[in-house]
Design an enzyme around this catalytic site. Structure first.
Site, PDB file in Angstrom:
ATOM      1  N   THR A 161      10.711 -10.948  13.286  1.00 57.71           N
ATOM      2  CA  THR A 161      10.117  -9.613  13.460  1.00 57.71           C
ATOM      3  C   THR A 161       9.657  -9.341  14.884  1.00 57.71           C
ATOM      4  O   THR A 161       9.578  -8.188  15.290  1.00 57.71           O
ATOM      5  CB  THR A 161       8.928  -9.446  12.500  1.00 57.71           C
ATOM      6  OG1 THR A 161       7.960 -10.473  12.766  1.00 57.71           O
ATOM      7  CG2 THR A 161       9.368  -9.543  11.059  1.00 57.71           C
ATOM      8  N   CYS A 162       9.316 -10.394  15.632  1.00 58.23           N
ATOM      9  CA  CYS A 162       8.868 -10.173  17.015  1.00 58.23           C
ATOM     10  C   CYS A 162       9.957  -9.522  17.843  1.00 58.23           C
ATOM     11  O   CYS A 162       9.671  -8.756  18.768  1.00 58.23           O
ATOM     12  CB  CYS A 162       8.449 -11.499  17.661  1.00 58.23           C
ATOM     13  SG  CYS A 162       7.020 -12.270  16.880  1.00 58.23           S
TER      14      CYS A 162
END
Length: 867
Positions: free
Chosen positions: A832-833
């Site tokens: 997700t980063c």
């Protein structure tokens, strides 16, 4: 004319300034021996005809000395005397000129005896003596001696070894001026001090010492040495003068003493401006320091006694730097050095402050700067402001032309990409507009014309604000927020937050157990100091591998949903909008409710600071309270539709119908099964509501329900929010820049359906190609999902559940689908980063849909793999 000759001309002919001690102005040594008297007057310089003088032959001698006498009436007397003339002879001559009979001459704090001859005194050339009407000694004899020593050392040959130590002598002198220094105490204990003056020593002021520095001619001698032909002498003098300068004198001046050096700095600026010229580097340094010191809070008290005088002194320097800024703005590049803008800001700040002291009741009267009144500092400052406004208007016109030529880089709202280097290099235009706004408080027409210029050039104004980085001086734009687009208003308020830290070691670390999400988050956030939170957050879930911005975004969304849950009794959802919350008046049932409101305010501020949309929005009543605005009937419609409808009916009723209601200025409150009556005003239960006072009743009722009854909760929520701002006092500025709809977009994000076309256009591929069948199957599967499933998939992919108002383009990064070389029985995974979805090459659309359906389940989409 050489620089030294110009200095001599200045000393012969310049009128003396009111703020600083006068220096002697000698006649030419070729003239007959005589005395010349000069009157003190204002102004930076004047012609010889402007000086008040009279000359009388004195003693002629093959050997003579030229020196000065400072009289008690502030006049300076230049004297050519023979070596065999005595002090008594000089005093008799001065008495004959009308200076009194009981006279004494002082030199270096010592009274001269009448029998002393000029030769025996061994006075250095151009010495300054002081005329006194009665016998007295100076309370600062050592200061006089050292100041005279500095002056004589600087006046001596540049080859003198002593000149090398001029800067050390000046540093020592400044140490004398410090009341707490050892040298100063020694000066007070000197045996040269007259016992009659010992009682004044406890009332020491550093200003006395710097006055002595000027009266001794030390400043003048240093400038003469700086202008000498010797490069060594010039460097010695420059080092000595720079002792008074900032930002890095060595050793630094005591902070509290800096305002006292202003007369010395002013004298250096005047002398260097006339002789070395306004392009001289040392003069520029002196002028910069003068502006910085004058604009500091420490100097306000020192300059508040005579504001008009300070303005007249500062105006010449402000005009110089204004001309430099105007020249830069009119150039092809419109470039202006940052130091020039800073210096202009300092001098304009001084002028503005002094003008407000001179006219504290508001804008300056128009008749003082009308076309018929072309004189005085009020008119001059007005002309400076209008010149700057005209040039700013021209710059905005040129920027507007650039905008039209950059149409390929403009977005759909007519703005410009914030990272555009061209615009980042033109933010000084916004700084100029900021200075004009500060002056507009003095002149009504400047305020009117500035508004007109901004209205005429909204597009470049918005582009400049959108491109601006952190700036503490743009709060004035709140007055013109109607001219700004949402992106500009958003950037304006985000600058009120800290930029955070890049180093993970400086972030506030949190390790949270998902099973105790709210309690542990509450402890981490409420126990931290505001400065720790302003550095930024580093988030980990216990027993999970993932870290970084994606985990932090997920934590914000989850803890916000938990905190605003009705089970927490802190907030209640609005009946017609379950995303919108207002404060629960019965939250006091929880003994920790006030601390939780601090936590809530901090959480909202942190979410905004980290630019995370949490899907939660605040009711208008809470927003208006944070903005410091009053709450009206129309503002409560969403939070309390029942009360809103009742009040509307009361306003529509006739007199008889209102009387039949038998209402009084009170209301009943039910809490935990008990009922109590609250008076809306003193004696409210006995005041009936009628057609005359019904509006007042409604205003008091709204205030009691939405402010008074929850004042403690509101205060703690507001405190929590302001803790995250760099300056807590700017909370009202923050909300004043925004409309409720702006705040909704920043905090809650978009609540509309996800635009699949926008989603797909902002997605890139690695290992796949856009036309691969797996990619087509993926988008078909997404299209068949419900809106909630799409949000869960997006949240699993990016930790973003509610998109920014500008859609996927507002995420700041593209989304990526990576080809994952796993078997078809593996579920997709994500990073997700980096907005990365790892998708196995599923063999069919049916398998693709099945696997994606699994990760859109709530318990899967909001968690990461465990160890």
């Amino acid at each position: 004319m050489s620089a030294t000759a110009a200095l001599d001309a200045y000393r012969r002919h310049a009128k003396r300034r009111r703020d600083a001690p006068d220096h002697a102005l000698p006649p030419s040594s070729k003239q007959p021996l005589m005395t010349t008297t000069y009157s003190s007057s204002a102004g930076a310089s004047s012609s010889a005809a402007g000086a008040s003088s009279s000359s009388t032959p004195f003693h002629a001698s093959p050997r003579s000395l030229h020196f000065f006498v400072r009289a008690t009436d502030s006049k300076t007397i230049a004297i050519h005397a023979a070596w065999d003339d005595t002090v008594a002879t000089i005093l008799r001559h001065l008495a004959a000129r009308g200076y009194g009979r009981d006279l004494r001459l002082l030199y270096a704090g010592r009274q001269l005896t009448p029998e002393d001859t000029i030769a025996s005194l061994a006075l250095p050339p151009d010495s300054t003596l002081h005329l006194a009407a009665r016998l007295r000694s100076t309370p600062h004899p050592r200061a006089w001696q050292l100041a005279q020593h500095i002056a004589s050392t600087a006046a001596a040959s540049t080859a003198s070894p002593a000149a090398y130590y001029l800067d050390e002598l000046v540093n020592t002198y400044i140490a004398f001026s410090d009341p707490d220094s050892t040298e100063n105490r020694r000066d007070h204990d000197s045996p040269l001090t007259d016992p009659l003056t010992l009682t004044t020593l406890t009332d020491h002021h550093a200003a006395d010492y710097f006055d002595i520095f000027l009266q001794s001619g030390a400043a003048l001698a240093l400038v003469r040495l700086y202008l000498s032909a010797s490069s060594f002498g010039r460097s010695y003098a420059e080092r000595a003068i720079k002792v008074f300068l900032i930002p890095d004198p060595a050793p630094p001046l005591p902070h509290s003493m800096m305002p006292e050096t202003l007369p010395v700095l002013l004298e250096f600026c005047r002398l260097l401006s006339l002789t070395a010229g306004t392009t001289d580097a040392l003069y520029k340094s002196c002028r910069y320091t003068l502006g910085s010191m004058l604009s500091s809070p420490l100097s306000r008290r020192a300059t508040s006694k005579s504001p008009a005088k300070v303005i007249e002194q500062v105006l010449p320097f402000a005009r110089e730097i204004l001309d430099a800024v105007l020249t830069g703005l009119s150039s092809e590049s419109m470039k202006v050095p940052k130091t020039d803008l800073e210096e202009l800001s300092n001098f304009l700040k001084v002028l503005r402050q002094q003008a407000l002291l001179a006219a504290p009741d508001g804008p300056l009267p128009r008749n003082l700067y009308s076309r018929d009144c072309k004189r005085g500092w009020v008119w001059e400052l007005h002309e400076m402001a209008m010149s700057l406004l005209k040039r700013a208007d021209e710059c905005l016109k040129r920027l507007e032309m650039d905008l039209s030529s950059l149409s390929s880089d403009s977005d759909s709202r007519g703005g410009v990409i914030e990272t555009q280097p061209l615009w980042a290099g033109r933010l000084h235009v916004l700084a100029v507009l900021t200075e004009l706004d500060s002056i507009s408080a003095l002149y009504e027409d400047v305020a009117h014309n500035l508004r007109f210029v901004l209205l005429a050039h909204r597009a470049p104004l918005n582009a400049l604000v959108r491109c601006s980085k952190r700036n503490d001086h743009l709060h004035w734009l709140v007055k013109h927020k109607d001219l700004l687009c949402f992106e500009a208003r958003r950037n304006l308020v985000l600058m009120l937050f800290s930029e955070g830290k890049d180093d993970y070691g400086e972030l506030h670390e949190m390790l949270i157990d998902r099973s105790h999400l709210l309690i542990e988050s509450f402890e981490y956030i409420t126990q931290a100091r505001p400065t720790e939170l302003q550095s930024g957050l580093f988030m980990e879930f216990k027993n999970e591998e993932a870290t970084g911005p994606g985990v932090l975004r997920e934590w914000f969304c989850m803890v916000s949903q938990a905190l605003f849950s009705p089970q927490q009794v802190l907030f209640l959802p609005c009946p017609n909008d379950q995303r919108r919350f207002y404060l629960n008046g019965t939250s006091a049932v929880d003994p920790l409710n006030l601390k939780y409101f601090i936590f809530s305010g901090r959480l909202i501020g942190l979410a905004l600071m980290h630019k995370v949309q949490v899907g939660i929005v605040l009711d208008r009543t809470l927003f208006l309270h944070l903005a410091g605005r009053s709450i009206t009937l129309e503002d409560i419609a969403a939070a309390d539709p029942v009360t809103y409808a009742s009040c509307k009916r009361i306003l529509e009723m006739g007199a008889a119908d209102i009387d039949d209601l038998t209402l009084t200025f009170s209301r009943d409150v039910h809490t935990l099964g008990s009922r109590r009556t609250i008076e809306l005003c003193p004696g409210g239960q006995d005041i009936p509501v009628n057609i005359i006072n019904r509006q007042h009743y409604i205003d008091l009722l709204i205030k009691n329900i939405f402010v008074d009854s929850i004042s403690d909760q509101l205060a703690n929520f507001a405190k929590g929010f302001s803790d995250i701002l760099v300056n807590p006092k700017l909370q009202k500025v923050f909300f004043g820049c925004l409309d409720l709809e702006d705040f909704d977009q920043m905090l809650g994000g978009s609540n509309t359906n996800i635009n699949l076309k926008d989603w797909r256009s902002h997605t890139q591929y690695n290992g796949y190609k856009e036309k691969d069948r797996q990619v087509n199957w993926f988008w078909k599967a997404v299209e068949s999902m419900s809106i909630e499933q799409q949000r869960r998939l997006l949240f699993f992919w990016t930790s973003v559940k509610y998109l920014p108002s500008d859609g996927f383009g507002g995420l700041g990064s593209k989304l990526y689908i990576y080809k994952q070389l796993e078997s078809a029985d593996h579920l997709p995974s994500s990073h997700t980063c980096f907005y990365r979805l790892c998708l196995p090459p599923y063999p069919s659309l049916k398998v693709m849909q099945s696997q994606l359906q699994k990760i859109t389940q709530e318990h899967v989409s909001c968690s990461f793999g465990t160890w």
